[in-house]
Motif scaffolding. Structure first.
Motif, PDB file in Angstrom:
ATOM      1  N   CYS A   1      -1.281   9.252  -4.112  1.00  0.00           N
ATOM      2  CA  CYS A   1      -2.536   9.096  -4.856  1.00  0.00           C
ATOM      3  C   CYS A   1      -2.283   8.644  -6.286  1.00  0.00           C
ATOM      4  O   CYS A   1      -3.090   7.909  -6.868  1.00  0.00           O
TER       5      CYS A   1
ATOM      6  N   LYS B   1       0.833  -1.205   0.000  1.00  0.00           N
ATOM      7  CA  LYS B   1       0.000   0.000   0.000  1.00  0.00           C
ATOM      8  C   LYS B   1       0.866   1.252   0.000  1.00  0.00           C
ATOM      9  O   LYS B   1       1.851   1.324   0.741  1.00  0.00           O
TER      10      LYS B   1
ATOM     11  N   VAL C   1      -8.323   7.242  -0.221  1.00  0.00           N
ATOM     12  CA  VAL C   1      -8.016   6.270   0.839  1.00  0.00           C
ATOM     13  C   VAL C   1      -6.571   6.397   1.293  1.00  0.00           C
ATOM     14  O   VAL C   1      -6.277   6.334   2.488  1.00  0.00           O
ATOM     15  N   VAL C   2      -5.641   6.577   0.344  1.00  0.00           N
ATOM     16  CA  VAL C   2      -4.211   6.582   0.698  1.00  0.00           C
ATOM     17  C   VAL C   2      -3.691   7.961   1.073  1.00  0.00           C
ATOM     18  O   VAL C   2      -2.566   8.075   1.571  1.00  0.00           O
TER      19      VAL C   2
ATOM     20  N   ALA D   1      -1.627   4.931  -6.311  1.00  0.00           N
ATOM     21  CA  ALA D   1      -2.824   4.119  -6.078  1.00  0.00           C
ATOM     22  C   ALA D   1      -3.847   4.216  -7.201  1.00  0.00           C
ATOM     23  O   ALA D   1      -4.742   3.373  -7.289  1.00  0.00           O
ATOM     24  N   CYS D   2      -3.733   5.230  -8.065  1.00  0.00           N
ATOM     25  CA  CYS D   2      -4.762   5.503  -9.072  1.00  0.00           C
ATOM     26  C   CYS D   2      -4.711   4.513 -10.238  1.00  0.00           C
ATOM     27  O   CYS D   2      -3.693   4.428 -10.936  1.00  0.00           O
TER      28      CYS D   2
ATOM     29  N   ALA E   1     -12.777   5.451  -8.446  1.00  0.00           N
ATOM     30  CA  ALA E   1     -12.396   4.304  -7.617  1.00  0.00           C
ATOM     31  C   ALA E   1     -12.221   4.727  -6.160  1.00  0.00           C
ATOM     32  O   ALA E   1     -12.435   3.937  -5.239  1.00  0.00           O
TER      33      ALA E   1
ATOM     34  N   SER F   1      -9.520   5.296  -4.593  1.00  0.00           N
ATOM     35  CA  SER F   1      -8.281   4.821  -3.963  1.00  0.00           C
ATOM     36  C   SER F   1      -7.347   5.977  -3.623  1.00  0.00           C
ATOM     37  O   SER F   1      -6.580   5.899  -2.664  1.00  0.00           O
ATOM     38  N   CYS F   2      -7.434   7.068  -4.393  1.00  0.00           N
ATOM     39  CA  CYS F   2      -6.597   8.241  -4.116  1.00  0.00           C
ATOM     40  C   CYS F   2      -6.928   8.827  -2.746  1.00  0.00           C
ATOM     41  O   CYS F   2      -6.036   9.211  -1.980  1.00  0.00           O
TER      42      CYS F   2
END
Length: 232
Positions: free
Chosen positions: A152, A69, A211-212, A155-156, A206, A208-209
């Motif tokens: 980000c 991660k 989240v991290v 993770a994108c 998504a 995910s950006c």
């Protein structure tokens, strides 16, 4: 209580390519990943390369993948990873320069495209004061906290397949300036980001950006707000 942990690090050099290397050291519950990396560099292997500066999640320089991660190494406690083996890799979606150091120039170039500054009206330039209302400040505050760490982008999923995509941090910065009531370049920025290939419409939501993000910027929300501005 002290205990032993193994750091499995993905190394890279232009001459040798990539390889995995393991280091073992004793840590306690307060040891961060960046502290462990500094100890390895000082005590075991001076050739290990990584970036780190502030040690307080402000500079954004120590971004890397920790157990799969994207995270800031200075903000990650080894004890919280819950494993005796910590896997550390450079961030995805960036060219690797050496070991855990990646090239973030692509983000900086994209950032410059959206004119990342407030451009005030002519009367302000002539000396008239224009204040930001508390409610506007509250709206913009979180989006102004970006430290351009690159997590980000790592993770994108869109950045992974489209290198021209402006990306989460740049689009969040676009909203931060375009939504500022003191700014006069919002329409010009929207012309840049209102694009199906590199801009807001290529985002797949998504999330995910967000989240991290270590600063709780929520780039995914910023992109949706930009879409709303575009529709209006």
């Amino acid at each position: 209580m002290n205990y032993d942990v193994t750091l499995k690090i993905k190394r890279y050099s232009k001459e040798k390519g990539s390889w995995w290397q393991e280091y073992r050291l004793t840590v306690d519950r307060f040891t961060t990943v960046v502290e462990a990396l500094r100890r390895i560099k000082t005590e075991q292997d001076p050739t290990l390369s990584f970036r780190a500066s502030c040690h307080m999640a402000v500079c954004g320089s120590c971004g890397m993948k920790i157990n799969g991660k994207p995270k800031l190494a200075c903000k990650t406690l080894i004890a919280n990873e819950g494993k005796k083996e910590i896997i550390i890799e450079p961030m995805d979606n960036f060219p690797v320069i050496k070991d855990l150091i990646v090239d973030l120039n692509s983000v900086y170039k994209k950032m410059n495209k959206i004119i990342p500054r407030v451009s005030p009206p002519e009367e302000v330039l002539q000396g008239k004061e224009t204040r930001l209302k508390p409610e506007d400040q509250k709206e913009l505050w979180s989006f102004a906290q970006c430290i351009i760490c690159g997590l980000c982008y790592s993770a994108c999923p869109v950045v992974e397949t489209n290198k021209d995509f402006l990306g989460p941090a740049v689009l969040a910065m676009t909203y931060r300036f375009s939504a500022d009531p003191r700014d006069t370049l919002d329409k010009k920025r929207m012309e840049i980001v209102d694009n199906a290939i590199i801009g807001i419409w290529d985002c797949r939501v998504a999330g995910s950006c967000s989240v991290v993000c270590p600063r709780n910027v929520d780039p995914s929300l910023a992109i949706q707000k930009l879409k709303e501005m575009s529709m209006k």
